[in-house]
Design a protein around this motif. Structure first.
Motif, PDB file in Angstrom:
ATOM      1  N   LYS B  42       5.498   6.467   7.769  1.00 50.01           N
ATOM      2  CA  LYS B  42       5.272   6.111   6.363  1.00 50.01           C
ATOM      3  C   LYS B  42       5.151   4.601   6.184  1.00 50.01           C
ATOM      4  O   LYS B  42       4.196   4.107   5.592  1.00 50.01           O
ATOM      5  CB  LYS B  42       6.433   6.605   5.479  1.00 50.01           C
ATOM      6  N   SER B  43       6.154   3.898   6.711  1.00 41.63           N
ATOM      7  CA  SER B  43       6.133   2.442   6.543  1.00 41.63           C
ATOM      8  C   SER B  43       4.910   1.851   7.209  1.00 41.63           C
ATOM      9  O   SER B  43       4.285   0.932   6.670  1.00 41.63           O
ATOM     10  CB  SER B  43       7.384   1.817   7.151  1.00 41.63           C
ATOM     11  N   THR B  44       4.579   2.362   8.374  1.00 40.06           N
ATOM     12  CA  THR B  44       3.423   1.835   9.082  1.00 40.06           C
ATOM     13  C   THR B  44       2.159   2.035   8.247  1.00 40.06           C
ATOM     14  O   THR B  44       1.329   1.129   8.145  1.00 40.06           O
ATOM     15  CB  THR B  44       3.287   2.509  10.458  1.00 40.06           C
ATOM     16  N   MET B 158       5.290   0.252  -2.439  1.00 36.04           N
ATOM     17  CA  MET B 158       6.752   0.179  -2.429  1.00 36.04           C
ATOM     18  C   MET B 158       7.291   0.956  -1.243  1.00 36.04           C
ATOM     19  O   MET B 158       6.990   2.121  -1.067  1.00 36.04           O
ATOM     20  CB  MET B 158       7.323   0.771  -3.712  1.00 36.04           C
ATOM     21  N   ASP B 159       8.114   0.270  -0.444  1.00 31.55           N
ATOM     22  CA  ASP B 159       8.682   0.916   0.739  1.00 31.55           C
ATOM     23  C   ASP B 159      10.168   1.184   0.515  1.00 31.55           C
ATOM     24  O   ASP B 159      10.988   0.285   0.650  1.00 31.55           O
ATOM     25  CB  ASP B 159       8.487   0.034   1.969  1.00 31.55           C
ATOM     26  N   GLU B 160      10.512   2.382   0.172  1.00 32.84           N
ATOM     27  CA  GLU B 160      11.893   2.798  -0.051  1.00 32.84           C
ATOM     28  C   GLU B 160      12.666   1.775  -0.884  1.00 32.84           C
ATOM     29  O   GLU B 160      13.730   1.306  -0.467  1.00 32.84           O
ATOM     30  CB  GLU B 160      12.610   3.013   1.292  1.00 32.84           C
ATOM     31  N   PRO B 161      12.147   1.428  -2.044  1.00 37.36           N
ATOM     32  CA  PRO B 161      12.794   0.343  -2.785  1.00 37.36           C
ATOM     33  C   PRO B 161      14.186   0.710  -3.289  1.00 37.36           C
ATOM     34  O   PRO B 161      14.963  -0.175  -3.602  1.00 37.36           O
ATOM     35  CB  PRO B 161      11.850   0.090  -3.958  1.00 37.36           C
TER      36      PRO B 161
HETATM   37 MG   LIG Z   1      10.181   3.020   6.882  1.00 39.11          MG
END
Ligand SMILES: [Mg+2]
Ligand SMILES: Nc1ncnc2c1ncn2[C@@H]1O[C@H](COP(=O)(O)OP(=O)(O)OP(=O)(O)O)[C@@H](O)[C@H]1O
Lengths: 295, 383
Positions: B42-44, B158-161
């Motif tokens: 996901k983050s990638t 937004m990454d797991e904010p």
């Molecule tokens: Mg991640």
């Protein structure tokens, strides 16, 4: 354990005279420790104290070994080194040299560390180790080739020659690199996404975030530069361009009737000591931080 | 149109394929949530969109413009990080304006107006002159969101904010984020591993596993008609029960059976199912779609009971398969009991054993909606 808590507490107090309990007694409980500490401090400070005492003495007083009190010359030696022997100009030259070296070294090291941490390029690690490798070649080792180089460049007897060899520093690059590596990636990435350029990032983020490290490094560099002797002695030939450490040597030849005027030399030494001391006192906080010793 | 489109996006790190052929389409003004287990990429994916990583293969387009090789600063995206990424030596206000003053298109007055506006929306007006160390986690996150707001970008990433916030604050911030999006309508891609967050926030939710997108659908549809076995098991808390069985056909009636247990499928049974008679399939049924019934077709031996307050979650084995069932609260159930259960015939799902792809949802309305959605979003998963 059948002891109740009160017993335990009392026991601790009696059994451990060295326990660190702060109280307001006139003679602290650990007086033996204090005595030892005072003794060792006096021992370490004795050269300085003697230098100060001698700087106030006349020549005969200095040679009288038993005389260790404040001498009768007062501050006359201090006045003399300034007025007659050009101490002021030596100190000024040293100050200029130290400041130039400090500023240039920090600037160069910052840029190098930024490149090493935040940029990707080929042979990055090899380059870093090459930089560390230079630790094995301090200025005195390189003096002959350095001098030849300065002569070839026509820089001898100038500020460029005086400061140039000190500008690149593996230690500073290393310390800054380690510090930058502790800065979270997300800060860098956030700046990238916001379109903040590298120089602005350096100026507005990295430098403010490394303030402690940079001031600590500056103090170390300043003192290091201030204390240089051999290289200035070799590369500067005009006496009025000379730095204070070499200037001290000129004082040595002053005395009359074959007797060195130690009072004069010690006055010079005490004066020479003051700027680094001042720097240490003012910047002791960041200095401890640099070495990771602050609480 | 300010959406995001990725085409066959692939990212490989040495030996790991973090993102494996993702075709994602975030529509203009949409809040799309990318959800999946830890390490699924996901983050990638998000970082590929932001330009912080460059793709091994494939392309990224933002607002119909190919930005695959554009630098992050020129993509006009704003990113909110899990760690907030606030500059510790700057006040909240400086943090918010730092990115802005670089982009020289704003005058000082405009900058001030924007900060004031964002601060009002996020209710952080009183905090603007504090440094991050003097702010709580929730307040820091607001400032971080504020920093994204003032930029007024094409796209929010937004990454797991919310994952560093405590449970209560997370729920509160979740509601505020939803409200914020309703107000601003900025295209947003939101990454989380929390499926509750995904369901509550997303206009649509994309479920990812092993670098591949499994399904993109509105939250309810995702729940009602999971496209794959993975989605079925991942979405819902707890996820769907799945069990391997065989399709048995007796005249008009079709059952799925395993060991002594039988689940009848409601009539009429579509061709897709009858044609597989005799084959192995995976049957899926959600814990809340199972209920106690005298002489029901399923027998479950209870191993664990978890009273959740509003329901009694009961785990046990049916045949040799572990299953969960959500019973009414205060049901008299003890470990070791054998419960007789029945499954809601309108809430059954069948998946292919090999590929895990769903080929049957017993609720017909859901089934047709799912097909529609698939047609609209094709091409999608490569399961
Ligand atoms: Mg991640
Ligand atoms: N810079 C990198 N170098 C090598 N492998 C990486 C790198 N970044 C990510 N990976 C790998 O890629 C895979 C996907 O990572 P990613 O960070 O996208 O996961 P994620 O879905 O965001 O997980 P989480 O929910 O834990 O944040 C992981 O297996 C990870 O180890």
């Amino acid at each position: 354990m059948s002891l109740d808590t009160e017993d335990t507490a009392v026991g601790t107090r009696e059994d451990e005279p060295l326990s660190i309990i702060s109280d307001t007694r006139l003679v602290p409980a650990q007086w033996r420790v204090h005595l030892g500490l005072i003794g060792s401090i006096l021992l370490m400070a004795s050269p300085l104290l003697l230098a100060f005492v001698m700087s106030t003495q006349t020549v005969p007083e200095v040679y009288d070994i038993t005389n260790v009190g404040i001498g009768s010359d007062g501050l006359a030696n201090y006045v003399e080194v300034f007025t007659t022997y050009g101490m002021a100009s030596y100190m000024f030259n040293s100050l200029v040299m130290s400041i130039v070296v400090t500023v240039a070294k920090i600037a160069v090291s910052l840029l190098a560390a930024v490149a090493l941490v935040f940029y990707d390029f080929r042979f990055k690690n090899a380059i870093f180790f090459l930089i560390l490798f230079t630790l094995m070649f301090p200025v005195p080792v390189r003096i002959v080739p350095l001098y030849e180089m300065m002569a070839a460049l026509g820089w001898t007897n100038t500020l460029l020659a005086l400061t140039g060899p000190y500008v690149a520093s593996a230690t500073a690059v290393f310390l800054l690199r380690q510090h930058f590596m502790s800065i979270p990636d997300s800060l860098v990435e956030s700046a990238k996404v916001d379109g903040v350029g590298p120089l602005r990032f350096l100026w507005d983020v990295l430098i403010p975030m490394s303030r402690g490290m940079i001031s600590g490094l500056s103090v170390i560099t300043f003192i290091y530069a201030w204390n240089q002797y051999l290289w200035p002695l070799i590369v500067i030939s005009d006496q009025n361009k000379q730095v204070v450490q070499v200037g001290m040597k000129y004082l040595q030849s002053v005395g009359n009737a074959g007797q060195t005027d130690w009072g004069l030399i010690m006055a010079g030494a005490v004066l020479t000591l003051l700027p680094p001391l001042l720097a240490l006192i003012v910047f002791r906080g960041p200095l401890l931080e640099t070495f990771g010793l602050s609480e | 149109m300010t959406g995001i489109t990725t085409t066959d996006l692939v990212k490989r790190f040495d030996d790991v394929t973090a993102v494996d052929g993702v075709d994602l389409n975030v529509r203009e003004g949409e809040f799309l949530v990318l959800v999946g287990p830890s390490g699924c990429g996901k983050s990638t994916t998000l970082r590929l969109l932001a330009g912080l990583e460059s793709p091994t293969e494939g392309a990224v387009a933002i607002a119909d413009e190919d930005v695959t090789t554009t630098s992050p600063g020129e993509r006009d995206v704003a990113m909110v990080f899990q760690s907030y990424a606030l500059y510790p030596h700057m006040t909240a206000r400086e943090n918010m304006t730092f990115g802005l003053t670089t982009a020289t298109q704003f005058t000082d007055d405009e900058v001030n107006d924007r900060v004031a506006e964002a601060a009002e929306i996020l209710d952080i007006e009183d905090l603007l002159d504090r440094t991050p160390s003097a702010l709580s986690g929730g307040e820091q996150q607001r400032v971080a969101i504020g920093r994204a707001l003032v930029r007024d970008p094409e796209v929010f990433l937004m990454d797991e904010p919310l994952s560093n916030l405590d449970a209560k604050l997370r729920v509160q911030m979740r509601a505020e984020l939803a409200e914020l999006h309703a107000q601003l309508q900025t295209t947003t891609l939101y990454v989380t591993h929390d499926q509750v967050e995904a369901m509550t926030l997303g206009d649509r939710v994309a479920v990812m596993n092993d670098g591949e997108i499994q399904q993109v659908a509105p939250p309810q549809l995702l729940y009602d008609a999971p496209a794959t076995r993975f989605v079925a098991e991942f979405i819902g808390s707890p996820g769907m029960n799945t069990v391997e069985g065989t399709i048995k056909r007796r005249g008009d009636a079709v059952h799925v059976t395993w060991e002594q247990n039988t689940v009848p499928l409601p009539r009429p049974v579509p061709e897709a199912v009858t044609s597989r008679a005799g084959e192995s399939v995976v049957l899926g049924v959600r814990p809340e779609d199972l209920s106690q019934e005298k002489r029901g077709p399923l027998n479950m031996e209870v191993t664990v009971t978890e009273p959740l307050g509003d329901s009694l979650l009961t785990r046990g084995v049916v045949g040799a398969t572990e299953m969960e069932v959500s019973l009414p609260p205060r049901s008299a159930v003890n470990v070791g009991d054998v419960l007789s259960l029945t499954a809601d015939p309108q809430r059954l799902h069948l998946f292919d054993v090999e590929t895990g792809a769903a080929f049957y949802h017993s609720a017909d309305d859901v089934a047709s909606e799912a097909t529609d959605q698939t047609a609209r979003d094709a091409p999608r998963s490569r399961t």
